[in-house]
Structure formats: structure tokens, C-alpha cells
Design an enzyme around this catalytic site. Sequence first.
Site, PDB file in Angstrom:
ATOM      1  N   MET A  50       0.820  -1.249   0.047  1.00 36.99           N
ATOM      2  CA  MET A  50       0.022   0.163  -0.080  1.00 36.99           C
ATOM      3  C   MET A  50       0.845   1.296  -0.043  1.00 36.99           C
ATOM      4  O   MET A  50       0.472   2.406  -0.339  1.00 36.99           O
ATOM      5  CB  MET A  50      -0.817   0.125   1.235  1.00 36.99           C
ATOM      6  CG  MET A  50      -1.797  -1.025   1.168  1.00 36.99           C
ATOM      7  SD  MET A  50      -2.866  -0.994   2.553  1.00 36.99           S
ATOM      8  CE  MET A  50      -3.856   0.605   2.320  1.00 36.99           C
ATOM      9  N   ARG A  51       2.322   1.095   0.316  1.00 32.52           N
ATOM     10  CA  ARG A  51       2.918   2.292   0.623  1.00 32.52           C
ATOM     11  C   ARG A  51       2.844   3.297  -0.801  1.00 32.52           C
ATOM     12  O   ARG A  51       2.655   4.278  -0.554  1.00 32.52           O
ATOM     13  CB  ARG A  51       4.548   1.904   0.716  1.00 32.52           C
ATOM     14  CG  ARG A  51       5.436   3.038   0.995  1.00 32.52           C
ATOM     15  CD  ARG A  51       6.637   2.819   1.783  1.00 32.52           C
ATOM     16  NE  ARG A  51       7.230   3.958   2.042  1.00 32.52           N
ATOM     17  CZ  ARG A  51       7.963   4.878   1.345  1.00 32.52           C
ATOM     18  NH1 ARG A  51       7.895   5.195   0.169  1.00 32.52           N
ATOM     19  NH2 ARG A  51       8.335   5.884   2.038  1.00 32.52           N
ATOM     20  N   LYS A  52       3.073   2.730  -2.136  1.00 29.58           N
ATOM     21  CA  LYS A  52       3.072   3.493  -3.155  1.00 29.58           C
ATOM     22  C   LYS A  52       1.748   4.283  -3.120  1.00 29.58           C
ATOM     23  O   LYS A  52       1.841   5.480  -3.668  1.00 29.58           O
ATOM     24  CB  LYS A  52       3.356   2.777  -4.581  1.00 29.58           C
ATOM     25  CG  LYS A  52       3.369   3.644  -5.452  1.00 29.58           C
ATOM     26  CD  LYS A  52       3.685   2.712  -6.821  1.00 29.58           C
ATOM     27  CE  LYS A  52       3.853   3.828  -7.900  1.00 29.58           C
ATOM     28  NZ  LYS A  52       4.346   3.099  -9.204  1.00 29.58           N
TER      29      LYS A  52
END
Length: 143
Positions: free
Chosen positions: A99-101
Site C-alpha cells: 500500500m505504500r506507493k
Amino acid sequence: MYYVNQDQINQRLEFMDWLVGTIPESLENKLESESVIQFLAQERILHLALESVTDIGSYLIDGFLMRDASSYEDIIEILHGEKVFPSHLLEPLLNLVKMRKKLVQEYFHLDRNDVHPLLFELPNVLSEFSISILNYLKHELNT
């Protein structure tokens, strides 16, 4: 002899435990006008959770001289390969770091109409991850 920065790991584990305590409040139904703030809080919880997990992973990889990670997902896969945490945590931890991006770079495309389903399982995942880290350190450092 390994040098594992246990102080930094412990600080992040304590923070993660605190973060887990914030999740139930972020999931409470709020008034319509507050929902945007609620979704932003949930996004920040997810972001801080994934950063905490990857920070801890990086400290373990560096301290125990594991192979170098090439990505956030790789940090999780290395820890799993080294049996730092049980296999059933692999998928939710990978989903979290993937989910970071979206959270950091593509935040303007996020759907803010529904609670992210990972938030419902995150308290258990992070709690079990913390226990696994402490057990791993205890075992590997014979403390």
C-alpha cells in the site's frame, strides 16, 4: 557477534502497540461531515503501520546480516524466509507494505468511501508481528 539495534526496534514496537490502540477509534462510525477526517486518519494509521514494520525489518536485516532487501516487499519476504514471523502473517504484511506507493505517491487516487479491509485485521497482525519479533530476538540473541 551481531549488532542489533534493539533500542530502535523496541521504540518502534512500542509505537506499533500504541498505533494498534488507535485503530478501533478510527473505525467508529462518525457523522457524515467527519468521514473525510476519519478516512485520512485511517490512511495515516496504515502508513505508520507499514513504515514501522519495514523499519523493524530493516534493523533485523542489518543486524543479523541477512541478504539485502531490494524493496519493501522484499523486507517482508526476507523476514519470512528467516522465520522471523509465522507464515500466516506473510500475506497481510505483504498487503500492508504494497500500500505504500498508493499512500505516499498516489494519495490523490485513493478511494475514501470505504474503510480499507486491512484495518479490521491489522490489530491482530501487528500484535502477532510484535510478539514474533520479540521471540525472534530472544532466541537469536539468547537473552
